[in-house]
Design a protein around this motif. Structure first.
Motif, PDB file in Angstrom:
ATOM      1  N   LEU A  52       0.654 -13.235  -3.982  1.00 13.24           N
ATOM      2  CA  LEU A  52       0.429 -13.052  -2.513  1.00 13.24           C
ATOM      3  C   LEU A  52       0.963 -14.250  -2.160  1.00 13.24           C
ATOM      4  O   LEU A  52       1.495 -13.971  -0.786  1.00 13.24           O
ATOM      5  CB  LEU A  52      -1.154 -13.201  -2.365  1.00 13.24           C
ATOM      6  CG  LEU A  52      -2.044 -11.660  -2.828  1.00 13.24           C
ATOM      7  CD1 LEU A  52      -3.388 -11.743  -2.555  1.00 13.24           C
ATOM      8  CD2 LEU A  52      -1.353 -10.532  -2.262  1.00 13.24           C
ATOM      9  N   ILE A  83       1.508  -4.825  -2.121  1.00 15.19           N
ATOM     10  CA  ILE A  83       1.435  -6.132  -1.475  1.00 15.19           C
ATOM     11  C   ILE A  83       2.009  -6.072   0.181  1.00 15.19           C
ATOM     12  O   ILE A  83       3.357  -5.863   0.011  1.00 15.19           O
ATOM     13  CB  ILE A  83       1.873  -7.378  -2.194  1.00 15.19           C
ATOM     14  CG1 ILE A  83       1.107  -7.361  -3.508  1.00 15.19           C
ATOM     15  CG2 ILE A  83       1.497  -8.526  -1.523  1.00 15.19           C
ATOM     16  CD1 ILE A  83       1.605  -8.366  -4.448  1.00 15.19           C
ATOM     17  N   SER A  97      -3.354  -7.143  -0.609  1.00 14.51           N
ATOM     18  CA  SER A  97      -2.962  -6.381  -1.885  1.00 14.51           C
ATOM     19  C   SER A  97      -3.898  -5.321  -2.022  1.00 14.51           C
ATOM     20  O   SER A  97      -5.041  -5.457  -2.032  1.00 14.51           O
ATOM     21  CB  SER A  97      -2.965  -7.354  -2.811  1.00 14.51           C
ATOM     22  OG  SER A  97      -2.778  -7.177  -4.265  1.00 14.51           O
TER      23      SER A  97
END
Length: 462
Positions: A52, A83, A97
């Motif tokens: 992330l 994502i 996500s």
């Protein structure tokens, strides 16, 4: 207060979806997550956090990224992640996500592949099933004009490599026709591969047809799909009406371009097989209800063959019955050679909603219970046959049907018989179906087809 309420609503909704949701800001702080994130062990959760953070640097989303990891108790987990960066005034302020656990799906797919391999090995070494088939046109029993016409058309279609759609009610023998067409044509030495579209979950159907590559979303190894396994032979897609509109669109491209791709692959493969499909539903109804794409129908049904139901070829009923009696007498070591007069009359007066499959089942049941005798009687029929109302002679007057075609006359006759049963049961669908010797769902389908519910009113007696 409004923001708090909105967050509460969002958290409650998120906790009831099956995917794990995880959102962080630029500093790596957790902004939002649902209870499914507990599926991730600490090490895997840290790996997800690093991914992330990477999106903050690139700003690029990723879709359906496959991940496999081993838990501390040695369980294999397969995950599919999407994502997405969240922007505000052109700047990435958060990253979300969404993670789908596909472990069960992957395990099921691998089991199916193993069963396919076992079946392939069995067919390869069998003297009788070297191309994956059992039936030829010699297996189709019938002397009626309707059956003779269907067989003649099927034989002509065998030498035309255009896609074929077989339409017929359940139990009419669509797969027997499909195998017969394959074995009559020039590709009879090639494989015949069959798939029941209604029996496979939608999430696996595409993988089975197209195949997968290593690292695809399923996590499976390189596996050939049915389009490849069929080679230069035939791929038979049974109950194609169960196929989703999305998969229909993908199959349309295959039929038009004669090319396909395995899931997860960028390389196109040539389709060399012929497609034969079947449906037990009138495709015109599916088109009207937007359950089948019109362009897909025109491609998959270049040749459209209708398999007549047993009730429309009455002269074949006793012919088939005698065939099944001989067959099952040998299997069950009986001495039966013929049907009694009352049994013949019962068979001819029955509507056979299950078609040839039902006739086969009824006779196997009767033969297995019969005693040491040469004539099979109605006494050995299943219980529901004894509750079946005989056809009233006054139901349809000949004067009203003499200028109609056989299908029109039979439809009118069927409608009147159903109305009589509903009237006798005071509109009770279950009781009416029982008296007609058919399932309740079958009767409901016939009511909609004939429009009886719109025209008939029943008054319950007090």
């Amino acid at each position: 207060m409004a923001d708090f309420d909105a967050l509460l609503y969002l958290q409650t909704i998120a906790n009831h979806i099956q995917d794990a949701v995880y959102v962080i800001n630029k500093q790596g702080d957790e902004l939002f997550y649902n209870n499914k994130i507990e599926r991730f062990e600490p090490s895997q959760r840290q790996h997800l956090l690093d991914e992330l953070r990477g999106v903050f640097r690139t700003g690029n989303p990723s879709f359906d990224k496959y991940t496999k990891y081993i838990t501390v108790d040695r369980r294999e987990v397969h995950m599919l992640s999407t994502i997405i960066p969240i922007e505000k005034q052109g700047e990435v302020v958060a990253v979300c996500s969404i993670n789908k656990n596909i472990t069960e799906m992957t395990n099921l797919l691998n089991k199916i592949y193993k069963l396919q391999e076992q079946l392939h090995n069995y067919c390869h070494y069998s003297d009788n099933l070297q191309n994956g088939t059992t039936y030829t046109f010699a297996c189709l029993i019938g002397e009626s004009p309707q059956m003779s016409t269907a067989i003649d058309k099927a034989k002509k279609a065998a030498f035309n490599l255009a896609p074929i759609l077989l339409t017929g009610e359940t139990g009419t023998g669509k797969e027997i026709f499909a195998q017969s067409i394959h074995n009559y044509g020039p590709a009879k030495s090639q494989p015949f591969v069959a798939l029941n579209c209604a029996a496979i979950p939608e999430t696996l159907l595409e993988s089975m047809i197209f195949g997968t590559t290593k690292g695809a979303f399923t996590g499976a190894e390189n596996k050939s799909g049915l389009l490849e396994q069929a080679g230069k032979g035939t791929l038979f897609l049974d109950e194609i009406n169960s196929m989703s509109l999305v998969l229909q669109a993908k199959m349309l491209r295959v039929l038009e371009e004669k090319k396909f791709r395995r899931l997860g692959s960028n390389r196109e493969e040539l389709m060399n097989c012929r497609i034969i499909s079947s449906t037990n539903v009138d495709c015109r109804d599916l088109l009207v209800k937007n359950k089948m794409r019109e362009d897909f129908f025109y491609r998959v049904a270049v040749v459209n063959l209708n398999i007549p139901p047993l009730r429309e070829r009455q002269q074949d009923i006793l012919l088939l019955a005698k065939y099944f009696i001989n067959k099952f007498s040998k299997i069950y070591s009986k001495q039966l050679t013929k049907l009694s007069t009352d049994l013949e009359e019962t068979f001819l007066n029955y509507s056979w909603p299950g078609n040839v499959r039902e006739l086969c089942h009824v006779l196997e049941n009767a033969v297995s219970f019969s005693e040491n005798e040469t004539t099979l009687t109605a006494a050995y029929l299943p219980d529901y046959f004894h509750k079946h109302s005989p056809i009233p002679s006054h139901t349809v007057e000949l004067a009203n049907i003499q200028n109609q075609t056989l299908p029109q006359a039979l439809e009118k006759f069927e409608g009147q018989l159903i109305i009589n049963a509903l009237t006798a049961s005071k509109g009770n669908i279950t009781k009416a179906a029982l008296s007609l010797g058919i399932h309740r769902q079958n009767l409901q389908v016939r009511l909609r087809k004939l429009g009886i519910t719109k025209n008939v009113h029943f008054v319950a007696q007090e």
